[in-house]
Write a protein that holds these residues in place. Structure first.
Motif, PDB file in Angstrom:
ATOM      1  N   GLU A  20       6.601   6.854   0.179  1.00 11.71           N
ATOM      2  CA  GLU A  20       6.853   7.654  -1.017  1.00 11.71           C
ATOM      3  C   GLU A  20       7.603   6.887  -2.098  1.00 11.71           C
TER       4      GLU A  20
ATOM      5  N   HIS B 274       0.845  -1.187   0.000  1.00 15.00           N
ATOM      6  CA  HIS B 274       0.000   0.000   0.000  1.00 15.00           C
ATOM      7  C   HIS B 274       0.879   1.235   0.000  1.00 15.00           C
ATOM      8  N   GLN B 275       0.274   2.399  -0.218  1.00 12.06           N
ATOM      9  CA  GLN B 275       1.039   3.621  -0.427  1.00 12.06           C
ATOM     10  C   GLN B 275       1.325   4.414   0.835  1.00 12.06           C
TER      11      GLN B 275
ATOM     12  N   GLN C  82       4.692   4.307  -6.664  1.00 12.39           N
ATOM     13  CA  GLN C  82       3.800   5.168  -7.427  1.00 12.39           C
ATOM     14  C   GLN C  82       2.947   4.319  -8.359  1.00 12.39           C
TER      15      GLN C  82
END
Length: 185
Positions: free
Chosen positions: A51, A32-33, A54
């Motif tokens: 981070e 997950h981001q 993407q």
């Protein structure tokens, strides 16, 4: 999404994060981001990329013109480059799914993850920047083969190439838009 809708109706803030499930041939990876691990309602644990990861824009067309989204992971140890380059059998044609997971301001999960993309991994590439590398996985939708020519895989030549001497596909082109008269016994 009853919990998300109820939270919105109460005037609460509802946020979304992207989850990605990559079903490689040898293992399934869930990321997950955000940072740190995330446990969803079904008990799955998703690793956080922060981070470093993407996801390109997701084209919502039935058969997108550009394939599917591109997944990028930056800051990868260069020692993984050789393993990634030899991983075409791990990647090509394997399922990938992208989900939205809704949560509130206290990071409490609302509802189960909601699938927004289902497709197949196409290829993996690497860009080496010296002390770190960037790995990119391109994807295609489940309908990407719809653009192939008619009889692209089901014709007499393809059938004979796969199974020498087999004439089972000889009549396919003749039978398109035709009614075959069956013998009467």
């Amino acid at each position: 999404m009853p919990e998300s809708i109820a939270a919105l109706q109460r005037g609460n803030v509802v946020r979304a994060m992207r989850l990605v499930r990559l079903d490689f041939a040898s293992e399934t990876i869930r990321v997950h981001q955000a940072a740190g691990p995330l446990r969803t309602a079904d008990g799955s644990v998703w690793s956080g990329l922060g981070e470093l990861g993407q996801i390109s824009d997701i084209d919502r067309a039935v058969v997108p013109s550009n394939g599917g989204p591109t997944l990028t992971l930056s800051g990868v140890d260069p020692g993984l480059i050789a393993k990634t380059l030899s991983a075409s059998s791990e990647v090509k044609g394997r399922p990938v799914r992208i989900f939205d997971q809704h949560y509130d301001d206290e990071m409490q999960l609302l509802d189960a993850p909601f699938a927004i993309f289902a497709g197949l991994m196409d290829r993996m590439s690497i860009q080496d920047q010296g002390d770190a590398a960037t790995i990119t996985v391109t994807t295609v939708t489940l309908l990407h083969n719809r653009r192939r020519s008619p009889f692209g895989y089901l014709n007499a030549a393809s059938q004979r190439r796969l199974y020498p001497g087999d004439g089972g596909a000889d009549q396919i082109s003749r039978l398109v838009q035709a009614n075959e008269k069956w013998p009467g016994y």
